[in-house]
Design a protein around this motif. Structure first.
Motif, PDB file in Angstrom:
ATOM      1  N   UNK A   3       0.832  -1.201   0.000  1.00 31.54           N
ATOM      2  CA  UNK A   3       0.000   0.000   0.000  1.00 31.54           C
ATOM      3  C   UNK A   3       0.869   1.254   0.000  1.00 31.54           C
ATOM      4  N   UNK A   4       1.987   1.178   0.740  1.00 33.85           N
ATOM      5  CA  UNK A   4       2.909   2.318   0.770  1.00 33.85           C
ATOM      6  C   UNK A   4       3.580   2.512  -0.587  1.00 33.85           C
ATOM      7  N   UNK A   9       3.732   9.263  -4.994  1.00 35.82           N
ATOM      8  CA  UNK A   9       5.122   9.728  -4.989  1.00 35.82           C
ATOM      9  C   UNK A   9       6.096   8.568  -5.144  1.00 35.82           C
ATOM     10  N   UNK A  10       5.746   7.391  -4.581  1.00 38.43           N
ATOM     11  CA  UNK A  10       6.662   6.260  -4.705  1.00 38.43           C
ATOM     12  C   UNK A  10       6.538   5.586  -6.063  1.00 38.43           C
ATOM     13  N   UNK A 245      14.437   0.902  -0.297  1.00 33.65           N
ATOM     14  CA  UNK A 245      14.761   1.253   1.080  1.00 33.65           C
ATOM     15  C   UNK A 245      13.963   2.468   1.532  1.00 33.65           C
ATOM     16  N   UNK A 246      13.781   3.446   0.670  1.00 32.79           N
ATOM     17  CA  UNK A 246      12.980   4.621   1.027  1.00 32.79           C
ATOM     18  C   UNK A 246      11.518   4.240   1.268  1.00 32.79           C
ATOM     19  N   UNK A 247      10.974   3.347   0.424  1.00 37.65           N
ATOM     20  CA  UNK A 247       9.601   2.881   0.632  1.00 37.65           C
ATOM     21  C   UNK A 247       9.493   2.139   1.958  1.00 37.65           C
ATOM     22  N   UNK A 249      11.364   2.540   4.638  1.00 33.69           N
ATOM     23  CA  UNK A 249      11.448   3.497   5.739  1.00 33.69           C
ATOM     24  C   UNK A 249      10.122   4.249   5.909  1.00 33.69           C
ATOM     25  N   UNK A 250       9.487   4.606   4.803  1.00 31.68           N
ATOM     26  CA  UNK A 250       8.195   5.281   4.871  1.00 31.68           C
ATOM     27  C   UNK A 250       7.154   4.369   5.504  1.00 31.68           C
ATOM     28  N   UNK A 251       7.207   3.095   5.157  1.00 25.17           N
ATOM     29  CA  UNK A 251       6.267   2.122   5.728  1.00 25.17           C
ATOM     30  C   UNK A 251       6.465   1.999   7.238  1.00 25.17           C
ATOM     31  N   UNK A 252       7.724   1.963   7.671  1.00 29.47           N
ATOM     32  CA  UNK A 252       7.999   1.847   9.101  1.00 29.47           C
ATOM     33  C   UNK A 252       7.550   3.108   9.843  1.00 29.47           C
ATOM     34  N   UNK A 253       7.809   4.275   9.228  1.00 23.10           N
ATOM     35  CA  UNK A 253       7.355   5.515   9.866  1.00 23.10           C
ATOM     36  C   UNK A 253       5.835   5.524   9.999  1.00 23.10           C
ATOM     37  N   UNK A 254       5.165   4.980   8.993  1.00 23.18           N
ATOM     38  CA  UNK A 254       3.713   4.896   9.075  1.00 23.18           C
ATOM     39  C   UNK A 254       3.269   4.006  10.213  1.00 23.18           C
ATOM     40  N   UNK A 255       3.960   2.866  10.402  1.00 16.85           N
ATOM     41  CA  UNK A 255       3.621   1.978  11.521  1.00 16.85           C
ATOM     42  C   UNK A 255       3.871   2.652  12.864  1.00 16.85           C
ATOM     43  N   UNK A 256       5.014   3.388  12.965  1.00 14.76           N
ATOM     44  CA  UNK A 256       5.317   4.066  14.227  1.00 14.76           C
ATOM     45  C   UNK A 256       4.298   5.165  14.513  1.00 14.76           C
ATOM     46  N   UNK A 257       3.898   5.906  13.492  1.00 15.74           N
ATOM     47  CA  UNK A 257       2.894   6.962  13.701  1.00 15.74           C
ATOM     48  C   UNK A 257       1.558   6.360  14.122  1.00 15.74           C
TER      49      UNK A 257
END
Length: 287
Positions: A3-4, A9-10, A245-247, A249-257
């Motif tokens: 989904x990310x 943008x990705x 790797x950028x995708x 990291x974005x996915x992990x930031x989404x999980x943390x948020x």
């Protein structure tokens, strides 16, 4: 994570990474093509006919500098000195080269016990599919023009049979014909007898001309260009890796948020403590 990765943008980032990778792959192919180059360029001077007697001397080693040189010679053939060399291709068909001995006029005469009164040179005159179609060499004085080539290596342990040779090998042919010879042979282009062309190209029969062109020079490998070619491939893969790797990291930031939001929501649902109620850790006072 999919989904990310499907965010606009990705998706745009993936397209950019693919374009960059494609450019790197093209650069890799370019470097790979430059890694193999001829050692020397084909000399155009070899196409200017020169007299055989001024280019090469009998009894000496064949210098590589005269290979492919178009030469001229005047002499006569001996019909008894002719062999067929099998395993030769012509337009995809396998057949035989007709190789005849030409007594070269004004050629230096060698001395020694095994030397012959005349100096000869093998001439590959044409190609035939059937040995029965091999005609005798033209008679009389012949004005030959052809390409000078180094002697081939004989096939050891091979009996080519009567009237045949395993290769256009001077060492093998001088033993068959018992002659003194130049250290090379000529692939015939034209053969003139009394001003008339009597070569295979002019005969129009079963004998086909050889049409031997200049041989391609040996190639050398440039290892630095090969290294660069491999390096560009690594860069192409690295561009796609950076996008992944950028995708990620974005996915992990989404999980943390999302996890932080859950904690904040849970904290907001807890009741506020009554200031008049003692803290659970404090003892109650009895009145």
């Amino acid at each position: 994570m999919l989904k990310t990765a499907l965010k606009p943008r990705w998706i745009a980032g993936l397209v950019f990474a693919i374009v960059v990778s494609g450019v790197f792959v093209l650069l890799s192919q370019w470097q790979f093509g430059r890694s193999t180059q001829p050692e020397v360029t084909v000399a155009t001077t070899t196409e200017e006919p020169k007299p055989l007697t001024t280019v090469l001397r009998p009894g000496e080693f064949f210098p590589g500098s005269v290979a492919d040189q178009v030469v001229t010679a005047t002499g006569s053939y001996d019909p008894q000195k002719q062999v067929l060399v099998p395993g030769r291709l012509n337009d995809g068909a396998t057949g035989y080269w007709i190789v005849s001995a030409l007594a070269v006029k004004d050629a230096p005469v060698l001395t020694g016990a095994a030397a012959s009164p005349q100096t000869w040179i093998p001439v590959a005159r044409g190609w035939v599919a059937d040995p029965a179609d091999a005609a005798a060499p033209p008679s009389g004085t012949i004005e030959l023009t052809g390409r000078l080539l180094p002697s081939e290596a004989p096939l050891t342990g091979t009996d080519a049979g009567p009237g045949r040779a395993s290769a256009v090998s001077v060492a093998e042919l001088i033993n068959i014909w018992e002659i003194s010879s130049y250290p090379g042979f000529v692939a015939a282009g034209t053969e003139l007898a009394g001003g008339s062309d009597v070569s295979a190209a002019a005969s129009g029969g079963e004998t086909k001309p050889l049409n031997v062109g200049p041989q391609p020079p040996a190639e050398k490998v440039n290892w630095l260009n090969l290294f660069y070619a491999a390096e560009w491939v690594v860069f192409a893969g690295f561009a796609l890796f950076i996008w992944w790797r950028l995708v990620k990291d974005d996915y992990r930031r989404g999980l943390e948020d999302a996890l932080d939001e859950e904690h904040e929501t849970a904290a907001q649902r807890l009741p506020e403590p009554d200031p008049h109620e003692p803290h659970p850790s404090e003892p109650k006072v009895q009145s």
